[in-house]
Every structure is written in structure tokens, then in C-alpha cells.
Design a protein around this motif. Sequence first.
Motif, mmCIF file in Angstrom:
data_model
loop_
_atom_site.group_PDB
_atom_site.id
_atom_site.type_symbol
_atom_site.label_atom_id
_atom_site.label_comp_id
_atom_site.label_asym_id
_atom_site.label_seq_id
_atom_site.Cartn_x
_atom_site.Cartn_y
_atom_site.Cartn_z
ATOM 1 N N GLN A 8 0.800 -1.376 0.149
ATOM 2 C CA GLN A 8 0.341 -0.484 0.164
ATOM 3 C C GLN A 8 0.649 0.942 -0.043
ATOM 4 N N HIS A 9 -0.120 2.833 -0.249
ATOM 5 C CA HIS A 9 1.104 3.911 -0.116
ATOM 6 C C HIS A 9 0.267 4.278 0.926
ATOM 7 N N THR A 10 0.810 4.838 1.382
ATOM 8 C CA THR A 10 0.259 5.902 2.424
ATOM 9 C C THR A 10 0.853 7.510 1.492
ATOM 10 N N GLY A 35 0.195 6.890 -8.395
ATOM 11 C CA GLY A 35 0.105 5.834 -7.620
ATOM 12 C C GLY A 35 -1.308 5.195 -6.970
ATOM 13 N N ARG A 36 -1.233 4.947 -5.941
ATOM 14 C CA ARG A 36 -1.929 4.245 -5.857
ATOM 15 C C ARG A 36 -3.797 5.133 -5.282
ATOM 16 N N GLY A 37 -3.636 5.967 -6.030
ATOM 17 C CA GLY A 37 -5.211 6.827 -5.689
ATOM 18 C C GLY A 37 -5.335 7.518 -4.425
ATOM 19 N N GLY A 38 -4.660 7.397 -3.304
ATOM 20 C CA GLY A 38 -4.578 8.004 -2.545
ATOM 21 C C GLY A 38 -5.590 9.827 -2.437
ATOM 22 N N HIS A 39 -4.806 10.624 -3.413
ATOM 23 C CA HIS A 39 -5.153 12.128 -3.535
ATOM 24 C C HIS A 39 -6.388 11.838 -5.087
ATOM 25 N N ALA A 55 -6.503 11.350 -14.120
ATOM 26 C CA ALA A 55 -5.630 9.998 -14.022
ATOM 27 C C ALA A 55 -4.481 9.571 -15.249
ATOM 28 N N LEU A 56 -2.838 9.887 -14.027
ATOM 29 C CA LEU A 56 -1.682 8.867 -15.714
ATOM 30 C C LEU A 56 -0.894 8.629 -14.356
ATOM 31 N N ASP A 57 -0.469 7.718 -14.944
ATOM 32 C CA ASP A 57 0.555 7.350 -14.371
ATOM 33 C C ASP A 57 1.756 6.167 -15.488
ATOM 34 N N ARG A 58 3.153 6.943 -15.706
ATOM 35 C CA ARG A 58 3.980 5.777 -16.349
ATOM 36 C C ARG A 58 4.098 4.393 -16.225
ATOM 37 N N ASP A 59 3.164 3.778 -14.611
ATOM 38 C CA ASP A 59 3.563 2.748 -14.411
ATOM 39 C C ASP A 59 2.257 2.087 -14.709
ATOM 40 N N PRO A 60 2.619 0.938 -15.606
ATOM 41 C CA PRO A 60 1.541 0.146 -16.105
ATOM 42 C C PRO A 60 0.933 -0.705 -14.758
ATOM 43 N N LEU A 105 1.270 16.906 -8.997
ATOM 44 C CA LEU A 105 2.532 15.889 -9.581
ATOM 45 C C LEU A 105 2.464 16.077 -7.632
ATOM 46 N N ASP A 106 2.552 13.994 -7.126
ATOM 47 C CA ASP A 106 3.152 13.899 -6.088
ATOM 48 C C ASP A 106 4.588 13.152 -6.622
ATOM 49 N N LEU A 107 5.145 13.536 -6.792
ATOM 50 C CA LEU A 107 6.639 13.039 -7.365
ATOM 51 C C LEU A 107 7.183 12.419 -6.879
ATOM 52 N N GLY A 108 8.599 11.275 -7.377
ATOM 53 C CA GLY A 108 9.201 9.981 -6.870
ATOM 54 C C GLY A 108 8.685 8.952 -6.945
ATOM 55 N N VAL A 109 9.036 8.408 -6.538
ATOM 56 C CA VAL A 109 8.043 6.577 -6.026
ATOM 57 C C VAL A 109 7.179 6.582 -5.108
ATOM 58 N N SER A 110 6.266 5.312 -5.482
ATOM 59 C CA SER A 110 5.369 4.956 -4.402
ATOM 60 C C SER A 110 5.788 4.001 -4.071
ATOM 61 N N SER A 111 5.555 3.633 -2.721
ATOM 62 C CA SER A 111 5.906 2.775 -1.662
ATOM 63 C C SER A 111 5.513 0.788 -2.106
ATOM 64 N N ARG A 132 13.620 1.212 -13.435
ATOM 65 C CA ARG A 132 11.822 1.765 -14.385
ATOM 66 C C ARG A 132 11.396 1.919 -13.799
ATOM 67 N N MET A 133 10.169 2.914 -13.275
ATOM 68 C CA MET A 133 9.082 3.231 -13.573
ATOM 69 C C MET A 133 7.794 2.655 -14.437
ATOM 70 N N ASP A 134 8.572 2.924 -15.414
ATOM 71 C CA ASP A 134 7.506 2.075 -16.395
ATOM 72 C C ASP A 134 8.696 1.176 -17.510
ATOM 73 N N GLU A 223 14.303 16.054 -16.255
ATOM 74 C CA GLU A 223 13.109 16.952 -17.215
ATOM 75 C C GLU A 223 11.802 16.299 -17.376
ATOM 76 N N GLU A 224 11.208 15.482 -16.878
ATOM 77 C CA GLU A 224 9.630 14.482 -16.286
ATOM 78 C C GLU A 224 9.409 16.510 -16.083
ATOM 79 N N LEU A 225 9.583 16.385 -15.075
ATOM 80 C CA LEU A 225 9.160 17.432 -14.141
ATOM 81 C C LEU A 225 9.464 19.129 -15.010
ATOM 82 N N PRO A 298 7.020 8.111 7.955
ATOM 83 C CA PRO A 298 8.464 8.703 7.655
ATOM 84 C C PRO A 298 8.831 9.248 6.555
ATOM 85 N N ARG A 299 8.441 8.599 5.122
ATOM 86 C CA ARG A 299 8.102 9.001 4.278
ATOM 87 C C ARG A 299 8.116 10.795 3.792
ATOM 88 N N ALA A 300 7.072 10.823 4.385
ATOM 89 C CA ALA A 300 6.159 12.336 5.106
ATOM 90 C C ALA A 300 7.736 13.374 5.136
HETATM 91 C C1 SAM Z 1 4.724 9.500 -5.240
HETATM 92 S S1 SAM Z 1 3.538 8.163 -5.897
HETATM 93 C C2 SAM Z 1 2.081 9.148 -5.876
HETATM 94 C C3 SAM Z 1 0.828 8.641 -5.200
HETATM 95 C C4 SAM Z 1 -0.803 8.806 -5.005
HETATM 96 N N1 SAM Z 1 -0.308 10.874 -5.376
HETATM 97 C C5 SAM Z 1 -1.032 8.430 -4.013
HETATM 98 O O1 SAM Z 1 -1.784 8.500 -2.924
HETATM 99 O O2 SAM Z 1 -1.065 7.019 -4.163
HETATM 100 C C6 SAM Z 1 4.566 8.453 -7.560
HETATM 101 C C7 SAM Z 1 3.705 7.543 -8.758
HETATM 102 O O3 SAM Z 1 4.439 8.805 -10.292
HETATM 103 C C8 SAM Z 1 4.421 7.961 -10.743
HETATM 104 N N2 SAM Z 1 5.332 9.255 -11.367
HETATM 105 C C9 SAM Z 1 6.447 8.987 -11.329
HETATM 106 N N3 SAM Z 1 6.877 10.511 -12.683
HETATM 107 C C10 SAM Z 1 6.016 9.900 -13.670
HETATM 108 C C11 SAM Z 1 6.283 10.786 -14.277
HETATM 109 N N4 SAM Z 1 6.767 11.523 -15.601
HETATM 110 N N5 SAM Z 1 4.802 10.758 -15.197
HETATM 111 C C12 SAM Z 1 4.036 9.802 -14.858
HETATM 112 N N6 SAM Z 1 4.019 8.736 -13.713
HETATM 113 C C13 SAM Z 1 4.823 8.965 -12.795
HETATM 114 C C14 SAM Z 1 5.333 7.270 -9.866
HETATM 115 O O4 SAM Z 1 5.363 5.813 -11.465
HETATM 116 C C15 SAM Z 1 4.198 6.786 -9.113
HETATM 117 O O5 SAM Z 1 2.778 5.813 -9.133
#
Ligand code: SAM
Length: 315
Positions: A8-10, A35-39, A55-60, A105-111, A132-134, A223-225, A298-300
Motif C-alpha cells: 500500500q502507499h500512504t 500511484g495508488r490513488g490516495g490523492h 489521472a495518469l501514471d507511467r507505471d502499468p 504532481l506527487d513526485l518520486g516513487v510509490s511504496s 524503471r517506473m515504466d 526533465e519530466e518535471l 517517515p516517508r513524509a
Molecule cells: C509518490 S507516488 C504518488 C502517490 C499518489 N499520490 C497516491 O496518493 O497514491 C508517485 C507515482 O508517480 C508516478 N510517476 C513518477 N513520475 C512520473 C511521470 N513522469 N509520469 C507519470 N507518472 C509518474 C510513479 O510511477 C508513482 O506511481
Amino acid sequence: MSSPGAWQHTTVLLAEAIDALVTTPDGVYVDGTFGRGGHARALLARLSPRGRLIALDRDPQAVAAATTGDTRIEDARFSIHHTRFGAFADLLAALDVARIDGLLLDLGVSSPQIDDPARGFSFRFDGPLDMRMDPTRGESAADFLARADERHIAEVIKDYGEERFAVPVAKALVARREGGNPVRTTRELSEVVARAVKTREPGQDPATRTFQGLRIFVNAELEELEQGLSAAVQRLNSGGRLVVISFHSLEDRIVKTFIARESRSEVDRRAPFAPEKAHRLRSIGRVKPSDAEVRANPRARSAVMRVAERTEVAA
Ligand SMILES: C[S@@+](CC[C@H](N)C(=O)[O-])C[C@H]1O[C@@H](n2cnc3c(N)ncnc32)[C@H](O)[C@@H]1O
């Protein structure tokens, strides 16, 4: 294997992000990091029946979590897309959406990404060195280390990991590769780094910075950012909000500099009598998680949220 809870992702800064993002419950919003859709779930709860969330995510795997099983979201106002937020303007064009009222944008990787050994993000577990996230496109961290020259490896680890011992780490990686034994797993990488990094930072694994550097490089995160921010400013409605949560100083510096630059009026030096180019953003503020949130998650600890508002958009 990690515990089931680890999948799960907090969500970090949940209420703060939604409060900052939603200016009109009837609006069109983009969650660029599902991510896991918390927001996303909290945002849907805040929208009216006329609101919309793209919504979008690069991770399938994140996209699969939104569309299948117990975690799927069935809501006519919601859609999920497998793409990068750096390309979200193309997605909006394909969906025939001209303007939006907010981008999160909630950057970085998910749990679930970090805690899955098969994804290769963590030095805490042994697994293939992928990162790779994707995983359906691009080059894994192992493939990069198998082909890049020493200088390039050192630059990545220094510039994106801010590792002082980047050169010795890169030398050790290349020496091992030239000995016919390139690193292929997270454990092998951690071991090479631990031998090359000479000082220990309290409470931090010696491989932390090298892993961060490779991850940022492999996913072109900075670059993505930059691409996502400049598309946002072009696509936001007047009064629409940009909300970005960063987890390290390299990201936060880009967000801060971008908002500062877009908040200034500009004079065209080549045409000094032309009207000033109006600023496109107004900075609304910077928010850090509360002590209670950091204690609970603690991730916060390293999170910083910046919020900006689009100024008047010319008709
Ligand atoms: C910190 S988690 C987001 C958690 C989400 N806000 C939640 O509440 O569950 C970051 C997510 O963003 C995705 N991600 C990171 N960079 C991305 C990008 N450039 N394009 C699309 N998705 C991206 C990651 O694959 C990951 O699933």
C-alpha cells in the motif's frame, strides 16, 4: 519478500494537497502521479457530479490498480491513462480538453514500487537492477551501467545523487565490468558502493545517493518535471492551481525556480517600448507535513509542497 502492508502507499499531504488544488468542484483536474490513488480518491470526493479527474501514471501497475481488482475506481468522472506527465499536453489534446483547473504532481516513487524487489529500486532487498517506473520502455539501470563510460556514470551519481564519492564508485563499477562481472542486481550494486564510499552518513545506507542518482537518470525525472511544469502553465485556466509535492532538493529547486520565474513580469530587451509580458503564475505558498504526519509516515519527512495559481489567461 515484504509484508502485505508494504504494497500500500500512504499518501503524503493528503488534505493539504486537495485543499490547495480544488478551486471549483465543477472543474477538470489532472492527477499526474496516480500511484495508488490516495490523492485521486480524495479529489473525487471533493468534486461535484460535473467535475472531472483525468489521472495518469507511467507505471502499468499503477494503472492496473485503478482499473482491476478491489482497488479499481468505478466513477464516470474518472479516467486513467498510461503515460508520462511530461507528455500530459498530448493526452489532453487526445481527450479534446483545452484547459484544466488544476494539476497535481506527487513526485518520486510509490511504496509499492520501492517495496517490490523485482522493480530494483531499493538496496534493502535483492532483485534485478531495473529502476524503471515504466518497465515497458527505456533502459534499466543495469543496462546503463553495462554500457556507459566511467565519466558518464560518475556524472549521473554526482549530479543526481549528490554523492561525493561518485568517481570512486564509477571506477569500481567499471573495473568490475571490465573483469567480466558487470553489476546486475541491487545487492551487487550496494556492495560495490559500500566499498567505494569512504565516509558514513548517520542513519543512511552508503548506497542511498547512488541509488537516487541512477533512479533519477533512468527515469529522466528532472526533465519530466520541467516538461510537466511548462505544459501546466500553458493549460491552466485563470485561477487554476499547480500543486507539486517534492521529496528532494533537486526537484524542489526546479519547482521553486520555475514558479519564481513565471511569477515575474518580463520586459523584452529587444523591444523596450513593447508592453511587459505579464507573469503567468502567482505563488500561493509552501507547505511542509506536520510533525504528527512525519511521526505516522517517515516517508513524509522530506516532503515539500509548493502551490501556485495561474493568473489571468487571455481570452
Ligand atoms: C509518490 S507516488 C504518488 C502517490 C499518489 N499520490 C497516491 O496518493 O497514491 C508517485 C507515482 O508517480 C508516478 N510517476 C513518477 N513520475 C512520473 C511521470 N513522469 N509520469 C507519470 N507518472 C509518474 C510513479 O510511477 C508513482 O506511481
